[in-house]
Design a protein around this motif. Structure first.
Motif, short mmCIF file in Angstrom:
data_model
loop_
_atom_site.label_atom_id
_atom_site.label_comp_id
_atom_site.label_asym_id
_atom_site.label_seq_id
_atom_site.Cartn_x
_atom_site.Cartn_y
_atom_site.Cartn_z
N MET A 133 1.20 -1.65 0.70
CA MET A 133 -0.17 -0.15 -0.29
C MET A 133 1.01 1.09 0.22
O MET A 133 1.52 1.60 0.31
CB MET A 133 -0.57 -0.05 1.22
N VAL A 134 0.75 1.93 -1.23
CA VAL A 134 2.05 2.96 -1.23
C VAL A 134 1.34 4.02 -1.47
O VAL A 134 0.35 4.68 -1.80
CB VAL A 134 2.89 2.44 -2.58
N TYR A 135 2.17 4.87 -0.48
CA TYR A 135 1.87 6.61 -0.89
C TYR A 135 2.55 7.28 -2.06
O TYR A 135 4.37 7.07 -1.88
CB TYR A 135 2.03 7.61 0.03
N CYS A 136 2.25 7.50 -3.20
CA CYS A 136 2.43 8.40 -4.27
C CYS A 136 2.88 10.30 -3.54
O CYS A 136 3.18 10.38 -1.86
CB CYS A 136 1.90 8.44 -5.60
N THR A 137 2.93 11.07 -4.15
CA THR A 137 2.80 12.59 -3.30
C THR A 137 1.38 13.43 -4.09
O THR A 137 0.55 12.46 -4.79
CB THR A 137 4.15 13.04 -4.93
N VAL A 138 1.57 14.44 -3.81
CA VAL A 138 0.55 15.23 -4.10
C VAL A 138 0.05 15.65 -5.69
O VAL A 138 -1.07 16.23 -6.64
CB VAL A 138 0.61 17.04 -3.52
N ARG A 153 5.09 -4.87 -14.37
CA ARG A 153 5.47 -6.01 -13.73
C ARG A 153 4.57 -6.58 -12.96
O ARG A 153 4.45 -7.71 -12.99
CB ARG A 153 6.42 -5.29 -12.44
N GLY A 154 3.26 -6.59 -14.32
CA GLY A 154 2.52 -8.10 -13.41
C GLY A 154 1.95 -7.53 -12.00
O GLY A 154 1.71 -8.93 -11.25
N LEU A 155 2.57 -6.36 -10.82
CA LEU A 155 2.07 -6.35 -9.81
C LEU A 155 0.63 -6.09 -9.10
O LEU A 155 -0.24 -5.73 -9.78
CB LEU A 155 2.85 -5.83 -8.56
N ARG A 156 0.56 -6.79 -8.15
CA ARG A 156 -0.75 -6.41 -6.97
C ARG A 156 -0.31 -5.11 -6.37
O ARG A 156 -0.04 -6.00 -5.59
CB ARG A 156 -1.29 -7.52 -6.63
N MET A 157 -0.91 -4.06 -7.09
CA MET A 157 -0.68 -2.88 -5.80
C MET A 157 -1.63 -1.63 -5.56
O MET A 157 -2.64 -2.57 -6.22
CB MET A 157 0.43 -1.98 -6.76
N VAL A 158 -1.74 -1.24 -4.50
CA VAL A 158 -2.63 -0.21 -3.54
C VAL A 158 -1.63 0.50 -4.00
O VAL A 158 -0.48 0.98 -3.17
CB VAL A 158 -3.23 -0.58 -2.64
N ALA A 159 -2.05 2.43 -4.30
CA ALA A 159 -1.54 3.58 -4.26
C ALA A 159 -2.79 4.90 -4.83
O ALA A 159 -3.75 4.44 -5.03
CB ALA A 159 -0.39 3.25 -5.49
N GLY A 160 -1.95 5.97 -4.14
CA GLY A 160 -3.13 6.81 -4.14
C GLY A 160 -1.97 8.20 -3.99
O GLY A 160 -0.88 8.43 -3.31
N LYS A 161 -2.94 9.22 -4.94
CA LYS A 161 -2.39 11.15 -5.03
C LYS A 161 -2.64 11.53 -2.83
O LYS A 161 -3.79 11.04 -2.43
CB LYS A 161 -3.21 11.36 -5.81
N VAL A 162 -1.29 11.55 -2.57
CA VAL A 162 -1.20 12.35 -1.50
C VAL A 162 -2.45 13.37 -1.42
O VAL A 162 -2.39 14.45 -2.43
CB VAL A 162 -0.32 12.62 -0.91
N THR A 201 -6.20 9.02 -0.05
CA THR A 201 -4.89 9.03 0.89
C THR A 201 -4.76 10.84 1.04
O THR A 201 -2.99 11.32 0.84
CB THR A 201 -3.72 8.77 0.11
N PRO A 202 -5.55 10.85 1.64
CA PRO A 202 -5.10 11.89 2.77
C PRO A 202 -3.67 12.04 4.05
O PRO A 202 -3.98 10.55 4.37
CB PRO A 202 -6.10 12.73 3.86
N ARG A 203 -2.98 13.21 3.60
CA ARG A 203 -1.79 12.82 4.08
C ARG A 203 -1.25 12.28 5.40
O ARG A 203 -1.22 11.05 6.05
CB ARG A 203 -0.37 13.88 4.03
N PHE A 204 -2.22 13.12 6.36
CA PHE A 204 -2.53 13.22 7.86
C PHE A 204 -3.75 14.45 8.34
O PHE A 204 -3.35 15.33 7.20
CB PHE A 204 -1.29 12.82 8.69
N ALA A 205 -4.44 14.12 9.35
CA ALA A 205 -5.62 15.10 9.64
C ALA A 205 -4.73 16.47 9.40
O ALA A 205 -5.09 17.10 9.27
CB ALA A 205 -6.21 14.29 10.71
N PRO A 206 -3.59 16.82 9.99
CA PRO A 206 -3.27 18.17 9.97
C PRO A 206 -2.84 19.05 8.82
O PRO A 206 -3.00 20.08 9.18
CB PRO A 206 -2.16 18.44 11.23
N THR A 207 -2.84 17.87 7.81
CA THR A 207 -2.25 18.43 5.87
C THR A 207 -3.57 18.83 5.63
O THR A 207 -3.43 18.97 3.95
CB THR A 207 -1.11 17.95 5.83
N SER A 208 -4.76 18.45 5.73
CA SER A 208 -5.49 18.41 5.34
C SER A 208 -6.55 19.70 6.09
O SER A 208 -7.35 19.14 7.33
CB SER A 208 -6.90 17.37 4.87
N THR A 209 -7.34 20.14 5.42
CA THR A 209 -8.52 20.86 5.59
C THR A 209 -9.93 20.53 6.27
O THR A 209 -10.15 19.19 5.83
CB THR A 209 -8.57 22.25 4.74
#
Length: 439
Positions: A133-138, A153-162, A201-209
């Protein structure tokens, strides 16, 4: 003969339940056979009984003397932080300001994002991790680069934009509405395309309104089979900051719960400073914890309380949290998890550590039956571990499997002494994606 039928002989291990709560939690075959057809597990069991079922001419890959098991699953990792791993700082928040945010700025460049994604995925596979489970950037292009590389590569991956619209540098700031629009477009482009799965993917509560968090919750309701990933209760200073920013919330986890972000398929990194009410709510909601011991020790954040989490019935998994974490290896992650548990007065058997990095993680992600063990029909993501990969491992395990040494002892030695060198091969959907070079 079924398409692409292959068989693999060696010692086999996979899990059926959590060893902490079941006496019959694993299946082990000292001389086993794994049969794979068209990228999925067809059967797994004793060589003596299964070999006769193979059609004549079926290729049998000989891994005797090695241990075959499902690929590791890393439930919390930041691919943009690959190049800043092992950066010094005196705490989480200064570390973010000094290293993380400047490094992530570069991912507005698709070429840079693609180059890092390629290296990152190769490093995961070299360490035996087949799903993360992968964090990308904004930047949306950081997501496109990551999924393009994993698809190849044919991989099972989970990811999202911050998602991050405040308390961060202007060069990494999105807007509540813009971030939601970009996220929805990425969901529509990538979620369930091949083996890709999307995480809001909200990064963490302090960096989201408040607005951004509410919009993330709306997306979670609109796309209920997507994942959610974020951070919670990692560091005392961070927890105090959340209390100042969200005085109406009972606790840090309540900030997410109040906007609909606590549900099955939500993965919360760290979960160190939760109280009993928080843990009970996580268990009731189906949300899961990603335990990040190397990161928590590196940043001095605290020690995860395994006993309290188990009493609450929380879903648990292990995670590297690179680049706060100091190793891509899930074996090294187990090494530190064992020590964290001891310091908190708990004991983690090796069998449970390997469970948490395979089937336990799949269950935490609501993907049991898809990945995480050798059940018939599961995707054939598996690894080959070499108990003699280093001179020290070879000496420690020199009499295995004929000495009467227990499986627990073998796994414990691999967890405490192993690293990427212990991974002889990695397979994704039945295809080889990494082979260790001959020494």
């Amino acid at each position: 003969m079924p398409p692409n039928l292959q068989a693999y002989r060696g010692s086999l291990l996979h899990f059926l339940a959590d060893p902490a709560f079941s006496a019959k939690a694993h299946a082990y075959h000292a001389d086993g056979l794994l049969i794979v057809a068209d990228g999925k597990v067809q059967a797994a069991g004793d060589y003596a009984s299964l070999h006769a079922t193979l059609p004549p001419g079926t290729p049998v890959h000989d891994y005797r003397g090695k241990l075959l098991m499902p690929g590791f699953i890393d439930t919390h990792v930041h691919y943009p932080q690959t190049d800043m791993i092992a950066s010094p700082a005196d705490g989480l928040l200064p570390w973010l300001e000094t290293y993380t945010f400047p490094t992530e700025r570069q991912f507005g460049d698709p070429a840079h994002a693609g180059q890092v994604a390629e290296f990152f995925l190769d490093e995961l596979l070299r360490c035996g991790t087949t799903t993360a489970m992968v964090y990308c950037t904004v930047h949306p292009q950081s997501v496109d680069a990551f999924f393009s590389a994993s698809e190849k590569r044919g991989l099972r991956m989970v990811a999202g934009k911050v998602l991050m619209d405040r308390h961060c540098p202007e060069f990494l700031r999105d807007t509540a509405e813009g971030g939601a629009r970009e996220t929805e477009a990425l969901i529509q482009r990538w979620h369930k395309r091949g083996r890709a799965l999307y995480a809001i993917t909200p990064r963490f509560a302090p960096t989201s309104t408040d607005t951004q968090l509410h919009l993330a919750g709306e997306l979670a309701r609109a796309y209920p089979d997507t994942f959610i990933q974020t951070h919670v209760s990692e560091n005392k200073a961070e927890c105090a900051w959340v209390h100042e920013l969200f005085p109406q919330a009972r606790s840090y986890i309540d900030v997410y719960d109040s906007v609909g972000l606590l549900r099955p398929r939500s993965m919360y990194g760290h979960c160190i400073w939760l109280d009993e009410t928080d843990r009970a709510r996580m268990a009731d909601s189906g949300a899961a914890a990603a335990i990040c011991p190397t990161s928590n020790l590196f940043l001095g954040s605290g020690l995860f309380d395994f006993a309290a989490a188990d009493r609450a019935g929380m879903a648990l998994s292990l995670a590297s949290d690179v680049g706060g974490g100091s190793s891509f290896s899930m074996l090294q992650t187990m090494n530190e998890a064992y020590k964290v548990a001891r310091l908190k007065g708990s004991y983690l058997p090796a069998l449970r550590m390997f469970y948490l990095a395979t089937l336990g993680a799949a269950r935490a992600m609501q993907l049991e039956g898809v990945i995480g063990n050798f059940a018939a029909g599961a995707e054939a993501d598996f690894i080959v571990l070499d108990p003699a990969a280093t001179p020290l491992l070879a000496r420690r395990n020199r009499a295995w499997p004929d000495s009467g040494a227990s499986l627990e002892e073998l796994l414990f030695a691999l967890a405490l002494l192993g690293d990427d060198r212990a991974v002889a091969a990695t397979y994704a959907a039945g295809q080889p994606v990494y082979q260790r070079a001959a020494l």
